[in-house]
Design a protein around this motif. Sequence first.
Motif, PDB file in Angstrom:
ATOM      1  N   GLU A  76       0.621  -1.279   0.056  1.00  0.00           N
ATOM      2  CA  GLU A  76      -0.149  -0.029   0.054  1.00  0.00           C
ATOM      3  C   GLU A  76       1.118   1.391  -0.065  1.00  0.00           C
ATOM      4  N   ILE A  77       2.131   1.215   0.583  1.00  0.00           N
ATOM      5  CA  ILE A  77       2.832   2.145   0.723  1.00  0.00           C
ATOM      6  C   ILE A  77       3.726   2.669  -0.570  1.00  0.00           C
ATOM      7  N   PHE A  78       4.209   1.589  -1.308  1.00  0.00           N
ATOM      8  CA  PHE A  78       5.206   1.588  -2.295  1.00  0.00           C
ATOM      9  C   PHE A  78       4.681   2.376  -3.400  1.00  0.00           C
ATOM     10  N   PRO A  79       3.385   2.233  -3.682  1.00  0.00           N
ATOM     11  CA  PRO A  79       2.957   2.930  -4.976  1.00  0.00           C
ATOM     12  C   PRO A  79       2.717   4.544  -4.599  1.00  0.00           C
ATOM     13  N   LEU A  80       2.562   4.972  -3.459  1.00  0.00           N
ATOM     14  CA  LEU A  80       2.329   6.206  -2.963  1.00  0.00           C
ATOM     15  C   LEU A  80       3.545   7.289  -3.341  1.00  0.00           C
ATOM     16  N   LEU A  81       4.959   6.557  -3.067  1.00  0.00           N
ATOM     17  CA  LEU A  81       6.182   7.345  -3.187  1.00  0.00           C
ATOM     18  C   LEU A  81       6.494   7.441  -4.545  1.00  0.00           C
ATOM     19  N   GLU A  82       5.991   6.767  -5.522  1.00  0.00           N
ATOM     20  CA  GLU A  82       6.406   7.075  -6.981  1.00  0.00           C
ATOM     21  C   GLU A  82       6.302   8.528  -7.138  1.00  0.00           C
ATOM     22  N   GLY A  83       7.642   9.150  -7.967  1.00  0.00           N
ATOM     23  CA  GLY A  83       7.794  10.333  -8.417  1.00  0.00           C
ATOM     24  C   GLY A  83       7.710  11.450  -7.231  1.00  0.00           C
ATOM     25  N   ALA A  84       7.930  11.110  -6.005  1.00  0.00           N
ATOM     26  CA  ALA A  84       8.307  11.975  -4.599  1.00  0.00           C
ATOM     27  C   ALA A  84       9.562  12.507  -4.782  1.00  0.00           C
TER      28      ALA A  84
END
Length: 280
Positions: free
Chosen positions: A58-66
């Motif tokens: 759940e966390i991994f995709p949220l940090l894409e491009g951050a």
Amino acid sequence: MKFKKLVLTGAAGRLGSYLREPLSKMCDELLSTDIADDIGTLYPGERYAQADLAKYDEIFPLLEGADMVIHFGAIVDEKPFEELLGPNFVGSYNIWEAGYQHGVRRIVYASSIHAVGMHKKRDFIGTDAPHRPDTFYGLAKCFTEDLGSMYWDKRQLESVHLRILSAAQVNNARALGSWLSYDDLIHLVTRAIDTPSVGFAVIYGVSNNDRAPVDNTKASFLGYRPKDNAEQFAEKVLAETPAPDLNDPAEMLQGGPFAKVDLGQSGIAQMTIVDDRKKT
């Protein structure tokens, strides 16, 4: 400097509620996340994603491009180790590992005085004081500080660890030294984000209090210059406070009530914290 994307964890929490608006102005996109169903009205450029810190998928995709993560998500009290393991220990690993995999530049972490809570207040400890956690909660802060240090040494992922003393209304004698105002919190987080190079850094989150029990000298390069001072509340607070018991760990040690409670027992229950979170 304006960033493309910032991620804020713990956005539904009290401190997160004060960070959302200023962070939204520092980037094109602010992705706020928490385990809560929602966080109210969103600011321009902000979007919300519900996620569990303990679940990497759940966390991994949220940090894409951050560009950076401001990691304030956690259980914010002492609990049995098993309850803290997911959000406070595994959750930190998930943020750092996902951040590394996505090429995040820096993580700004809400650490705590409870990482060094068993030190005496009179010792006026600096940011290089050895870990002396007062609780399992404080142990999670030690773990994450060491995690950040390791990821900098081995993988060049920068991090700033904000050892917050007490960001809450000043309604007790301890807070005359430990207070971090919300304005100074915002300033602290901003400096942790916009300082050009930090490597691995630790700084105490405390306002410019006359009675502050910690020394931020070695973190001065971050440019944090707090303006508020809890002394403005001293006359009223001291008039309402009984004489301290000098044998009480809650009075003598940095961790306050957390230094006194049994492991796994709530420290917050011994305090009078007002839930004055910012409404949207």
